[in-house]
Design a protein around this motif. Structure first.
Motif, PDB file in Angstrom:
ATOM      1  N   ILE A 105      12.015  40.430 101.478  1.00 41.06           N
ATOM      2  CA  ILE A 105      10.792  41.238 101.617  1.00 41.06           C
ATOM      3  C   ILE A 105      11.153  42.611 102.193  1.00 41.06           C
ATOM      4  O   ILE A 105      10.680  43.645 101.718  1.00 41.06           O
ATOM      5  N   ILE A 143       6.667  43.973 100.208  1.00 38.40           N
ATOM      6  CA  ILE A 143       5.877  42.739 100.073  1.00 38.40           C
ATOM      7  C   ILE A 143       5.217  42.610  98.698  1.00 38.40           C
ATOM      8  O   ILE A 143       5.098  41.510  98.173  1.00 38.40           O
ATOM      9  N   ALA A 176       7.905  41.466  96.457  1.00 35.80           N
ATOM     10  CA  ALA A 176       8.290  40.115  96.888  1.00 35.80           C
ATOM     11  C   ALA A 176       7.259  39.080  96.428  1.00 35.80           C
ATOM     12  O   ALA A 176       7.623  37.991  95.983  1.00 35.80           O
TER      13      ALA A 176
END
Length: 191
Positions: free
Chosen positions: A69, A74, A77
């Motif tokens: 991450i 994020i 991810a």
């Protein structure tokens, strides 16, 4: 049409991996109890997990670590976790439906993003339940190792108690260093 529903859990957390799930149900499947995991009690989520795993044609969970991450952010991810969940399916879907409004093409399959899809489509609701319960199991296991962060209760989300523990004890190897961990200004950690 074999359609896989995808959702993730743990995007807004300060610690731990992000989890995603992909679920394929039979075309005529129905279950009145399936809903967005956030609308269900913890007990109900775990009861439904068993039903989902029994009834689904295929299901899979994908994981992206805190270290990953920090490298790719994020959003990337979360999408990677969904791709990993799709990779794990024992049946190849012909299309993918995803909760939210962001996704990247997967193996040339048509995909549709659906805001609040976990309240509209059973396969997305099921994916939200699997992602949440498997992530909760993982955070509960980490809480045994690092009880000071109260992960049993907060599952890595930014509660006052969690942020105070970061101030008091520093970070664990599972914290996302690219996040604003204590909530006041920016805090940078050296690798």
């Amino acid at each position: 049409m074999i359609e896989a529903g995808c959702d993730e859990a743990g995007r807004g957390c300060l610690a731990g991996s992000v989890y995603a799930a992909a679920v394929i149900f039979p075309d005529d499947y129905s279950n009145e109890q399936l809903n967005d995991s956030k609308q269900l009690t913890e007990k109900k989520r775990y009861e439904l997990r068993e039903i989902i795993e029994r009834d689904a044609i295929a299901w899979s969970v994908g994981i992206v670590t805190a270290q990953e991450i920090d490298k790719i952010n994020i959003l990337n991810a979360s999408i990677l976790a969904m791709h990993r969940a799709l990779d794990g399916l024992k049946v190849r879907p012909q299309a993918v439906i995803v909760d939210g409004n962001k996704f990247k093409p997967y193996n040339g399959l048509p995909h549709t993003t659906i805001v609040k899809g976990d309240g509209k489509y059973l396969s997305i609701a099921a994916a939200s339940i699997l992602a949440k319960t498997y992530r909760d199991d993982y955070m509960n296991a980490l809480a045994e190792e690092y009880p000071m962060y109260d992960w049993k209760s907060n599952k890595g989300y930014p509660t006052k108690k969690h942020r105070q523990a970061i101030k008091d004890y520093g970070i664990s190897p599972y914290h996302r260093k690219s996040y604003n961990l204590i909530g006041e200004g920016e805090l940078k950690f050296e690798d």
